[in-house]
Design an enzyme around this catalytic site. Structure first.
Site, PDB file in Angstrom:
ATOM      1  N   LYS A  79      -3.726  -3.353  16.425  1.00 26.74           N
ATOM      2  CA  LYS A  79      -4.305  -4.519  17.229  1.00 26.74           C
ATOM      3  C   LYS A  79      -5.636  -3.531  18.006  1.00 26.74           C
ATOM      4  O   LYS A  79      -6.461  -2.908  17.654  1.00 26.74           O
ATOM      5  CB  LYS A  79      -3.225  -3.848  18.470  1.00 26.74           C
ATOM      6  CG  LYS A  79      -3.251  -4.990  19.834  1.00 26.74           C
ATOM      7  CD  LYS A  79      -2.772  -6.489  19.247  1.00 26.74           C
ATOM      8  CE  LYS A  79      -2.792  -6.580  20.497  1.00 26.74           C
ATOM      9  NZ  LYS A  79      -4.041  -7.695  20.600  1.00 26.74           N
ATOM     10  N   LYS A 103      -6.419   4.234  22.519  1.00 24.59           N
ATOM     11  CA  LYS A 103      -5.594   3.251  23.934  1.00 24.59           C
ATOM     12  C   LYS A 103      -4.980   2.815  24.030  1.00 24.59           C
ATOM     13  O   LYS A 103      -4.027   2.994  24.965  1.00 24.59           O
ATOM     14  CB  LYS A 103      -7.051   1.621  23.771  1.00 24.59           C
ATOM     15  CG  LYS A 103      -6.843   0.880  25.337  1.00 24.59           C
ATOM     16  CD  LYS A 103      -7.501  -0.202  24.793  1.00 24.59           C
ATOM     17  CE  LYS A 103      -9.170   0.241  25.186  1.00 24.59           C
ATOM     18  NZ  LYS A 103      -9.900  -1.224  25.421  1.00 24.59           N
ATOM     19  N   LYS A 115     -10.103  -3.358  14.930  1.00 25.84           N
ATOM     20  CA  LYS A 115     -11.328  -3.972  15.530  1.00 25.84           C
ATOM     21  C   LYS A 115     -12.400  -4.771  14.782  1.00 25.84           C
ATOM     22  O   LYS A 115     -11.972  -4.914  13.495  1.00 25.84           O
ATOM     23  CB  LYS A 115     -12.293  -3.637  16.330  1.00 25.84           C
ATOM     24  CG  LYS A 115     -12.894  -3.935  17.573  1.00 25.84           C
ATOM     25  CD  LYS A 115     -11.878  -4.220  18.964  1.00 25.84           C
ATOM     26  CE  LYS A 115     -12.784  -4.273  20.223  1.00 25.84           C
ATOM     27  NZ  LYS A 115     -11.878  -3.916  21.185  1.00 25.84           N
ATOM     28  N   THR A 203      -7.456  -7.373  31.867  1.00 25.78           N
ATOM     29  CA  THR A 203      -8.566  -6.361  31.428  1.00 25.78           C
ATOM     30  C   THR A 203      -8.965  -5.951  33.186  1.00 25.78           C
ATOM     31  O   THR A 203      -8.872  -5.192  33.186  1.00 25.78           O
ATOM     32  CB  THR A 203      -9.544  -6.656  30.582  1.00 25.78           C
ATOM     33  OG1 THR A 203      -9.240  -7.423  29.392  1.00 25.78           O
ATOM     34  CG2 THR A 203     -10.658  -5.419  30.509  1.00 25.78           C
ATOM     35  N   ASN A 234     -15.430 -12.474  31.911  1.00 28.80           N
ATOM     36  CA  ASN A 234     -14.541 -12.572  32.351  1.00 28.80           C
ATOM     37  C   ASN A 234     -13.981 -11.055  33.054  1.00 28.80           C
ATOM     38  O   ASN A 234     -12.798 -11.434  33.792  1.00 28.80           O
ATOM     39  CB  ASN A 234     -13.189 -12.466  30.549  1.00 28.80           C
ATOM     40  CG  ASN A 234     -11.563 -12.697  31.438  1.00 28.80           C
ATOM     41  OD1 ASN A 234     -11.016 -11.811  31.526  1.00 28.80           O
ATOM     42  ND2 ASN A 234     -11.396 -13.937  31.721  1.00 28.80           N
ATOM     43  N   SER A 362      -2.352  -8.014  26.286  1.00 26.73           N
ATOM     44  CA  SER A 362      -2.087  -8.664  25.280  1.00 26.73           C
ATOM     45  C   SER A 362       0.267  -8.265  24.314  1.00 26.73           C
ATOM     46  O   SER A 362       0.378  -8.829  23.880  1.00 26.73           O
ATOM     47  CB  SER A 362      -2.552  -8.088  24.346  1.00 26.73           C
ATOM     48  OG  SER A 362      -3.895  -8.346  24.423  1.00 26.73           O
TER      49      SER A 362
END
Length: 429
Positions: A79, A103, A115, A203, A234, A362
């Site tokens: 993820k 994380k 990533k 976030t 954001n 998510s």
């Protein structure tokens, strides 16, 4: 005027992998990590580099380079976000993928870490070109992503529209019978395309929550407290919005166009509206321009780096006056700077805790898609706050119990969860 802090991406990019490895090794030493498991966690599982041609609006062909690094999937599917930025390369993706593993493990999610992205400056391309670039990148990734294998999400310079293009392209390569089962191949989608309420602010909301939890722990009232934000995308916007609602005051903000300061306070929604209409903060007249290298020296209570990695360095850490640094970005503080901050008794809310609201949001979206459910905004926010409070308390408690800094405590919790999984499962064959 371009911020010198944000502009210097070359050295920062090279240092990110070294930083995360030093953080990992320190935490591994602290828990006396099994040496065999240390070998596994120190490297990535898979690294994909793709070169793909795209026809520009002019009719000319341009070849782009895309990356996807899958670090570890011991706890579940890979993820992590996809970013569109000139600094994207293999080392950057490796570092960011490793941070994602820690994380998701810290948050207690059934995920691993990945990533990637494209080495590109999206401002140089039209919306139609970005759509074609995204779709071609998705096609090039092929079966290396999937709802139970590797689930991308938005990151720097990507958004819900980017995810919608990826979703549509990926589903178009599936058989008709498979398409309805692949809605959760990406998260951070628009609501109409299967996205979740609250994912857009998750976030930034998480950054705000960790600051709020810190203030409660220190028996401080956020009302009247001052904060500064680097990066007003954001994450920076939503963190600022929620802090302002608590009575805190934004007094300085920095983006690639410069640093803007107003000791009386900068209205968050006004600043956001200006940015939307102007395309950047350049020309905003309700704040004075200040020297870029003075940003982190601003006298404030809370500092939120929410831009790129390695922005707080040994050269500017001595100037920081904030009581707490809430890491909205991934890896914004380098190792040498962290030593300075700890000596100054400045609390650091580490990135793998502070900005984990995004991946938790998510997870909620992925879960809803998978189970055919639709949750309300209140349900999402309530679940997010509960999950983050659990993580925050665990990190702070371990930090006190073991006499270690908060980042090391967070890494220890994450790595021990992975170690337990490997010990219980064993290594094939």
């Amino acid at each position: 005027m371009i911020s010198e802090t944000i502009k210097k991406d070359g050295p920062a990019r090279q240092g990110m992998l070294a930083n995360v490895m030093r953080q990992f090794e320190h935490a591994a030493d602290s828990i006396e990590l099994n040496p065999n498991i240390r070998k596994i966690l120190a490297i990535t599982n898979n690294e994909l580099v793709v070169h793909f041609p795209v026809k520009m609006d002019s009719g000319e062909i341009e070849v782009f380079t895309g990356y996807r690094v899958q670090h570890n999937n011991a706890l579940g599917p890979y993820k992590g976000g996809l970013r569109y930025h000139p600094t994207v390369d293999l080392d950057a993706a490796r570092a960011l993928a490793m941070w994602m593993t820690w994380k998701t493990a810290l948050a207690g999610l059934p995920y691993g870490g990945a990533k990637g992205g494209i080495q590109i400056d999206p401002k140089k391309y039209s919306n139609a070109e970005l759509e074609r670039i995204t779709r071609r990148f998705t096609y090039a990734l092929g079966d290396n992503i999937g709802p139970e294998l590797d689930i991308p999400a938005p990151d720097v310079n990507t958004n819900s529209q980017t995810m919608a293009w990826i979703l549509d392209t990926y589903m178009s390569t599936r058989t008709p019978n498979e398409r309805s089962k692949n809605l959760h191949v990406v998260t951070g989608k628009p609501i109409g395309a299967g996205g979740s309420e609250g994912r857009d602010r998750a976030t930034g909301f998480g950054v705000f929550l960790t600051v709020k939890f810190w203030a409660e722990k220190e028996k401080l009232d956020l009302k009247g407290k001052t904060f500064i934000v680097q990066g007003f995308g954001n994450v920076g916007y939503w963190a600022s919005w929620f802090l302002e609602k608590e009575g805190a005051k934004l007094i300085a903000v920095q983006d690639v166009t410069g640093t803007y300061y107003n000791k009386e306070g900068i209205p968050v929604d006004e600043l956001n509206d200006y940015q939307k209409s102007a395309g950047s903060l350049e020309g905003y007249n309700n704040a004075a321009l200040m020297a870029n290298d003075k940003f982190f020296a601003t006298d404030c209570d809370i500092c939120i780096p929410a831009a790129l990695g390695n922005q707080i360095t040994a050269s500017n850490a001595h100037d920081i006056k904030a009581k707490v640094i809430a890491e909205g970005a991934n890896g914004p503080t380098d190792i040498d700077a962290e030593e300075v901050l700890l000596q100054k008794d400045i609390t650091i809310i580490p990135d793998i805790l502070c900005n984990s609201g995004g991946v938790i949001g998510s997870y909620f979206e992925w879960l809803q898609n998978r189970n055919g459910e639709i949750w309300t905004m209140d349900e999402v926010m309530e679940k997010l706050e509960k999950k983050l409070k659990t993580s925050f308390d665990r990190v702070m408690n371990l930090s006190q119990e073991r006499g270690v800094d908060t980042r090391t405590a967070a890494f220890m919790i994450a790595i021990e969860r992975l170690e337990q999984a490997y010990i219980q499962r064993g290594i094939f064959p």
